[in-house]
Design an enzyme around this catalytic site. Structure first.
Site, PDB file in Angstrom:
ATOM      1  CD  GLU A 136      -4.604  -7.873 -28.964  1.00 40.54           C
ATOM      2  OE1 GLU A 136      -4.382  -6.601 -28.407  1.00 40.54           O
ATOM      3  OE2 GLU A 136      -4.205  -8.163 -30.175  1.00 40.54           O
ATOM      4  CB  CYS A 192     -14.157  -4.870 -30.140  1.00 41.37           C
ATOM      5  SG  CYS A 192     -13.687  -5.517 -31.636  1.00 41.37           S
ATOM      6  CB  CYS A 207      -8.291 -14.784 -38.463  1.00 38.87           C
ATOM      7  SG  CYS A 207      -9.479 -14.703 -39.788  1.00 38.87           S
ATOM      8  CB  CYS A 222      -7.879  -9.763 -44.816  1.00 38.50           C
ATOM      9  SG  CYS A 222      -9.503 -10.563 -44.889  1.00 38.50           S
ATOM     10  CB  CYS A 274      -6.366  -8.137 -41.345  1.00 36.43           C
ATOM     11  SG  CYS A 274      -7.073  -8.753 -39.726  1.00 36.43           S
ATOM     12  CB  CYS A 289     -11.019  -2.252 -37.625  1.00 31.20           C
ATOM     13  SG  CYS A 289     -12.897  -2.633 -36.857  1.00 31.20           S
TER      14      CYS A 289
HETATM   15  N1  SAH Z   1     -13.275 -11.315 -39.427  1.00 31.40           N
HETATM   16  C1  SAH Z   1     -14.271 -10.475 -39.342  1.00 31.40           C
HETATM   17  C2  SAH Z   1     -14.329  -9.620 -38.033  1.00 31.40           C
HETATM   18  C3  SAH Z   1     -13.002  -9.237 -37.526  1.00 31.40           C
HETATM   19  S1  SAH Z   1     -12.233  -8.034 -38.530  1.00 31.40           S
HETATM   20  C4  SAH Z   1     -14.477  -9.610 -40.736  1.00 31.40           C
HETATM   21  O1  SAH Z   1     -13.383  -9.715 -41.577  1.00 31.40           O
HETATM   22  O2  SAH Z   1     -15.319  -8.734 -40.715  1.00 31.40           O
HETATM   23  C5  SAH Z   1     -13.039  -6.530 -37.972  1.00 31.40           C
HETATM   24  C6  SAH Z   1     -13.151  -5.440 -38.964  1.00 31.40           C
HETATM   25  O3  SAH Z   1     -11.798  -4.884 -39.145  1.00 31.40           O
HETATM   26  C7  SAH Z   1     -13.407  -5.896 -40.477  1.00 31.40           C
HETATM   27  O4  SAH Z   1     -14.305  -4.844 -41.077  1.00 31.40           O
HETATM   28  C8  SAH Z   1     -12.093  -5.997 -41.397  1.00 31.40           C
HETATM   29  O5  SAH Z   1     -12.280  -6.016 -42.711  1.00 31.40           O
HETATM   30  C9  SAH Z   1     -11.487  -4.635 -40.451  1.00 31.40           C
HETATM   31  N2  SAH Z   1     -10.035  -4.628 -40.855  1.00 31.40           N
HETATM   32  C10 SAH Z   1      -9.072  -5.604 -40.695  1.00 31.40           C
HETATM   33  N3  SAH Z   1      -7.948  -4.867 -40.774  1.00 31.40           N
HETATM   34  C11 SAH Z   1      -7.949  -3.740 -41.071  1.00 31.40           C
HETATM   35  C12 SAH Z   1      -7.053  -2.415 -41.267  1.00 31.40           C
HETATM   36  N4  SAH Z   1      -5.794  -2.692 -41.470  1.00 31.40           N
HETATM   37  N5  SAH Z   1      -7.840  -1.170 -41.455  1.00 31.40           N
HETATM   38  C13 SAH Z   1      -9.084  -0.997 -41.104  1.00 31.40           C
HETATM   39  N6  SAH Z   1     -10.078  -2.106 -41.096  1.00 31.40           N
HETATM   40  C14 SAH Z   1      -9.544  -3.455 -40.876  1.00 31.40           C
HETATM   41 FE1  SF4 Z   2      -9.715 -12.361 -40.414  1.00 33.43          FE
HETATM   42 FE2  SF4 Z   2      -8.827 -10.322 -40.392  1.00 33.43          FE
HETATM   43 FE3  SF4 Z   2      -9.891 -10.855 -42.676  1.00 33.43          FE
HETATM   44 FE4  SF4 Z   2     -11.430 -10.399 -40.531  1.00 33.43          FE
HETATM   45  S1  SF4 Z   2     -10.190  -9.188 -41.574  1.00 33.43           S
HETATM   46  S2  SF4 Z   2     -11.465 -12.271 -41.858  1.00 33.43           S
HETATM   47  S3  SF4 Z   2     -10.081 -11.127 -38.741  1.00 33.43           S
HETATM   48  S4  SF4 Z   2      -8.079 -11.866 -41.653  1.00 33.43           S
END
Ligand code: SAH
Ligand code: SF4
Length: 354
Positions: free
Chosen positions: A94, A107, A114, A118, A121, A335
């Site tokens: 995406e 973006c 991934c 996290c 996410c 995000c």
């Molecule tokens: N992997 C990288 C970039 C992709 S994620 C990273 O983790 O930074 C992009 C951003 O989205 C990151 O700051 C991540 O922490 C945030 N993110 C992921 N899930 C989210 C959520 N449910 N609500 C708000 N931000 C989120």
């Molecule tokens: Fe991966 Fe999502 Fe964590 Fe970014 S926030 S490192 S995309 S699992």
């Protein structure tokens, strides 16, 4: 001789070396690069100022791996466009195109899924499939530019995947997108977001790129951060902040810390005070994000009052803080909401072209 077919990932310098074996003059390398990266040619037959026989040879040895628009969602609220893009092997990623006053920002994804897992996410939920090549990162931008007839002026590596877990391809992408013979986009208009892969932050610093490094912090205490972000088991907050300080020293660039406020998890006054302490005196900026909803996860975003209070504590601690605006709320374009293939079956979308 092995020829890597991915011509879109090659710099003019690499093309020149490759073409030495074709008995064609060296300037053809730049000509081809212009066709690929300025005119966004999707096939060799479009390259009409190259001799026909040479085009046929190129066609036989190389491919232009573009990204095909599989589906597209357009937000009714703010014109944000979310694309589901199909790569050459069927991999689906995406990317999101956002319109701001100053132009278009995109973006893009750096990996299929991934590995980092996290807890808040959506991307990690489907696991990891593969790294994207430099050209697959570029082709997300080119596909949207062609589709909308616009020029993207800002890029954020904040889509699916962890860019520093795909280091070489990400560096290749940065070199290509900023190449003066190509899209010629200043790296000042690029933001690279990482969950905190510490050894690669040191590596990235050596390039001294003028990009903005964005570090997803989300908690100032190791106990809380480890629960949210498993990567924190390998590199704790102390090591991460140390790496960030070195990065700032080496690049003289301000770091942006991302902090998604999750109700009753990381939004207490105590968290705000500790965050102020650990970031005190650093050349940085804090971006507070209301945690976005993810189906299958039960976290909730903090209330507006909580967010405002958190922000004011940080400001009293001397930090520079903004609360990030959410775009594309009706199409799950924010995000952490990108989940590739599974996403497009789950949302109520307003417009689909595919
Ligand atoms: N992997 C990288 C970039 C992709 S994620 C990273 O983790 O930074 C992009 C951003 O989205 C990151 O700051 C991540 O922490 C945030 N993110 C992921 N899930 C989210 C959520 N449910 N609500 C708000 N931000 C989120
Ligand atoms: Fe991966 Fe999502 Fe964590 Fe970014 S926030 S490192 S995309 S699992």
């Amino acid at each position: 001789m092995f020829i890597d077919r991915d011509i879109l990932s090659k710099t003019p310098e690499e093309l020149k070396e490759i073409l030495a074996g074709y008995n064609e003059p060296g300037y053809r390398a730049v000509q081809i690069f212009h066709w690929l990266h300025r005119k966004k040619a999707g096939s060799f037959s479009e390259m009409t100022d190259l001799p026909a026989g040479f085009r046929e040879k190129l066609q036989a040895d190389f491919s232009i791996f573009g990204a095909k628009i599989e589906k597209k969602l357009v937000s009714c609220i703010d014109d944000t466009v979310k694309y589901l893009l199909k790569l050459f092997d069927g991999e689906l990623v995406e990317a999101v195109l956002m319109k701001y006053r100053h132009g278009y920002s995109m973006c893009i994804s750096t990996q299929g899924g991934c590995k980092m897992g996290c807890s808040f996410c959506a991307t990690g939920m489907g696991g990891f499939t593969r790294n994207l090549t430099a050209s697959e990162m570029l082709s997300q931008i080119y596909a949207a530019e062609k589709d909308m007839g616009v020029r993207v002026s800002n890029i954020v590596l904040m889509g699916m995947g962890e860019p520093l877990d795909n280091f070489d391809n990400t560096i290749g992408f940065l070199e290509l997108v900023s190449h003066k013979e190509g899209a010629n986009l200043s790296l000042r208009h690029v933001t690279l977001s990482t969950c905190g892969i510490v050894d690669k932050i040191y590596e990235l610093a050596k390039f001294k790129f003028p990009l903005t490094l964005s570090v997803s912090l989300h908690a100032p205490f190791d106990e809380v951060r480890t629960k949210l972000m498993p990567v924190n088991k390998k590199w704790g907050i102390c090591e991460l902040i140390e790496a960030c300080k070195t990065y700032i020293d080496m690049t003289k660039r301000r770091i942006s810390f991302e902090y998604a406020l999750i109700d009753e998890i990381n939004d207490s006054d105590e968290c705000a005070l500790q965050l102020s302490r650990i970031l005190k005196g650093m050349l940085c900026h804090v971006n507070l994000i209301p945690a976005n909803a993810v189906s299958g996860k039960d976290h909730k975003k903090s209330s507006k009052e909580r967010m405002d209070r958190f922000k004011s504590i940080l400001e009293k601690g001397g930090l520079n803080v903004t609360i990030r605006r959410t775009l594309g709320a009706d199409i799950n374009a924010s995000c952490g909401q990108l989940r590739g293939r599974r996403d497009f079956g789950e949302v109520n979308f307003h417009e689909t072209i595919g």
